[in-house]
Every structure is written in C-alpha cells, then in structure tokens.
Design an enzyme around this catalytic site. Structure first.
Site, PDB file in Angstrom:
ATOM      1  N   LYS A 181       0.854  -1.182   0.000  1.00 52.84           N
ATOM      2  CA  LYS A 181       0.000   0.000   0.000  1.00 52.84           C
ATOM      3  C   LYS A 181       0.894   1.237   0.000  1.00 52.84           C
ATOM      4  O   LYS A 181       1.898   1.296   0.718  1.00 52.84           O
ATOM      5  CB  LYS A 181      -0.893   0.022   1.240  1.00 52.84           C
ATOM      6  CG  LYS A 181      -1.893  -1.125   1.323  1.00 52.84           C
ATOM      7  CD  LYS A 181      -3.012  -0.981   0.318  1.00 52.84           C
ATOM      8  CE  LYS A 181      -4.067  -2.057   0.530  1.00 52.84           C
ATOM      9  NZ  LYS A 181      -5.218  -1.912  -0.400  1.00 52.84           N
ATOM     10  N   LYS A 280     -12.980  -7.945  -7.529  1.00 47.33           N
ATOM     11  CA  LYS A 280     -13.440  -8.274  -6.184  1.00 47.33           C
ATOM     12  C   LYS A 280     -14.906  -8.689  -6.310  1.00 47.33           C
ATOM     13  O   LYS A 280     -15.784  -7.836  -6.470  1.00 47.33           O
ATOM     14  CB  LYS A 280     -13.274  -7.074  -5.250  1.00 47.33           C
ATOM     15  CG  LYS A 280     -11.817  -6.790  -4.903  1.00 47.33           C
ATOM     16  CD  LYS A 280     -11.670  -5.598  -3.984  1.00 47.33           C
ATOM     17  CE  LYS A 280     -10.196  -5.403  -3.584  1.00 47.33           C
ATOM     18  NZ  LYS A 280      -9.958  -4.116  -2.907  1.00 47.33           N
TER      19      LYS A 280
END
Length: 386
Positions: A181, A280
C-alpha cells in the site's frame, strides 16, 4: 480507443440457471474479529474485521454469504448498514422460490449499484444450492478445480524499516507476489527500499485512489522498479484519467475501485485505462458477474486477479472457488488466514503449500464448514429476518 470491447459477447455461468430454493430461515449476523495487527491504507486504519454475514437455511441445509462492505464509507460508499437496508427492503422482497438466479439478478436491475449487497445474497444462495446438490461451488459454476496462486497485501507501515520487516516476515512464506500500500509521501522512496532489498520478487503498489493526474511525475518514478502493476492510483470512480495516466507510464495500471460491473470493465478496456483488472467479486455484484468480467478480460488478453477485502474464511472461500476460472492468471490477495487473524470462523483456514499455492476446498458449497460456535463468540448483532 478500441470499440470492439464495447460489444464483445461474454458467456454466462451455468449457475445462472440454478433455481432459488424455498428458504425456511434467514439471519443477518455482524461479527467483529480482531486483526493480529492494524491494517492501514491511504484512507483509513482498521483494527478489526467487522463483517456482515448472511445465513440461509432450507430443508435443514445452511448456506452462507459474507458482505465485503466495511462499517464505514472509507473504501466504498456501501457500508454494512446500507447493505442491511438494501437487502431487507429491496433485494429480498424480489426473491421467489423456483426462479432462476438469472431471473433473480435481472429483477434486481432497477436497484442501482449496491453490488456488495447483491453479492452477499447471491453468494449465500450459491453456497446453499451447491450444498443441496452435494457439489463444490466451482462445479456448480462450471469450473474445474486447480491450485490457486497467492499473494500478500501489506498495509502502510509507520516507517521504511517497519515496511522492510513486514516484507521479510511475509516472504517467510512462499507468496507469488507482494503488494505494498502506498500514499502521497510514502511512495517512491518506500518502494525503492523494498526493491533494493528484494530485487527479484514480484512486486506491486496499491494507492487506493490517493493521487491526482497532477502527480504523474511522481508515479512515473515508479517505472524504475519493475512493478507488476500500480493499482488504482487515481480517483475511486475514474476511468478516463487513468487512461490518460497510462499513456505516461510503462508500468501497467490496474483498476480496482473503478470497476463495479461488466460495463465498467468494457469501458476501461476500450479506453486502455487498465491493462490489468482486480475483480473483487463481493464488490462487482457476485460470482456470476465476476465470471463475465473475467471472460471479457481473457478474450482481450488482459490479466485479472482476485482482490481481497480481508474477509473471514467465508469470503476467502468464495474468492478461492472463483479463481478456478482460467481468466485469473495473476496471484490474488487470498493470503494465509494466519497473516491476519488468530483464528477464523471456518474449519479450514487458508494455508499455503510449500510452492505458494492454495489447495481448493473440495467439500460441498464453498468447501469449508462454518463453525457457528465461533460465529456466536464474535457476534456483535444477530437479526432473524424470517
């Protein structure tokens, strides 16, 4: 722009013709499972996984679904409370025993968006139907089982030293790739440090929409580190500006939050806004829509992978079953359960083999059994709908 992708036909999973059973009981259950350590992105830090679970019972058989929405709107506009509302007041009233899943999904089309709510109910129905038929979910979906590549996602760390330690810890297991991240101020120097320490690992960066197009000079510096991809650097709703940014980068861009359904994927491919797509299933409306997106990308020669939302073992099992589809060519975010939780609420936590692959559970439905005593232990709220 390639208009071909705007009209390219894609197959529909045979599971769409499965019929909805009569439901004897419906429960919404909110659980809260502490993380081993807080997980941070560019937008928020979470100390625990708070998940909304759906339990369906029919003829003594139980099916489960998990909503990937958070209790807060920091990743997406849907939250566990909005999902509860949409599920109870708009989706469930349209469910009729005997209708096909395709008919049910079509009946939901007037409900704009709310893919997480739709996925929760579709998932629970798929698990229930597969368990009633005594077959693994991948078989119901028309897929053949195969080992699944696994990657790990590392949240934003307090320092570069802490990041290198986190990467070192992760690489004690044979993951196929590492995702970092990043955010403004914790990007180029941080990625450079990891690449210098680990020159040969498959590495990607995920920005969760923290940058603007004006930050292209910063993002271009990431080209030096041989990244597999940069995920969602710009706005969570954008496609057009990502297309403009991709023309300035050698590194492939991956879209995540911008892809809510097949139409978004078509637009992204037509505009060359994404050379990789993160599917997703819990965000795009469920397994059936995910398979359509994967088929479109496979036809286009665009890699896809299964993104994770730090799900409990219920959601992880759905993601593993989905990745039996041949379009999933890149390692997904289904990391080992032990990387996030001390214990799970299913009887088979995700474990990597020595080659870094995950074995697909072969039991009926999602292939794992939900341990209801653990669900009860972590329950914040339980509401019987029927």
């Amino acid at each position: 722009m390639n208009p071909h992708y705007l009209h390219c036909p894609v197959p529909v999973s045979p599971a769409a013709q499965a019929r909805v059973p009569a439901l004897d009981r419906i429960d919404l259950i909110t659980v809260r499972i502490p993380y081993l350590r807080p997980f941070s992105t560019s937008v928020h830090t979470w100390a625990a996984k708070e998940a909304l679970l759906l339990r369906l019972e029919s003829g003594g058989v139980v099916g489960w679904g998990e909503c990937v929405a958070d209790p807060d709107p920091f990743y997406a506009s849907e939250t566990t409370q909005t999902v509860r509302h949409i599920f109870k007041d708009f989706l469930l009233p349209l469910l009729t025993p005997g209708q096909t899943l395709a008919e049910l999904l079509a009946s939901w089309s007037p409900v704009r968006g709310h893919g997480m709510a739709k996925a929760m109910l579709e998932n629970a129905l798929l698990d229930l139907i597969a368990r009633q038929q005594g077959v693994p979910l991948h078989q119901l979906l028309g897929l053949s089982p195969r080992p699944i590549q696994s990657g790990v996602a590392l949240g934003i760390q307090p320092s570069i030293e802490a990041l290198l330690e986190a990467v070192s810890d992760a690489l004690r297991r044979p993951y196929h790739r590492v995702k970092l991240k990043i955010m403004q101020g914790k990007d180029v120097e941080w990625v450079a440090a990891v690449r210098a320490a680990y020159p040969d690992i498959s590495l990607m960066a995920d920005a969760n929409g923290d940058y603007g197009l004006e930050h292209a000079p910063i993002l271009r510096q990431l080209d030096a580190f041989n990244l597999t991809m940069i995920e969602q650097p710009l706005s969570y709703s954008d496609i057009v500006q990502h297309a403009a940014l991709q023309q300035q980068l050698r590194t492939p861009l991956c879209l995540d939050e911008s892809i809510h359904d097949l139409d978004d994927a078509r637009s992204a491919l037509a505009l060359d806004a994404a050379r990789i797509i993160n599917i997703k299933q819990g965000r795009v409306g469920g397994m059936i829509e995910s398979l359509r997106i994967a088929a479109l990308c496979e036809q286009a020669g665009v890699g896809v992978w299964s993104g994770g939302m730090d799900e409990t073992g219920i959601g992880r099992a759905f993601n593993i079953q989905l990745q039996a589809a041949t379009g999933f060519t890149l390692a997904g975010d289904t990391a080992e359960t032990a990387s996030y939780f001390k214990e799970d609420i299913v009887d088979q936590p995700v474990v990597l083999a020595d080659d870094g692959y995950i074995a697909m559970p072969m039991g009926p439905g999602i292939g794992v059994n939900v341990l209801e005593e653990r669900v009860t232990r972590y329950t914040l709220n339980r509401e019987r709908i029927r």
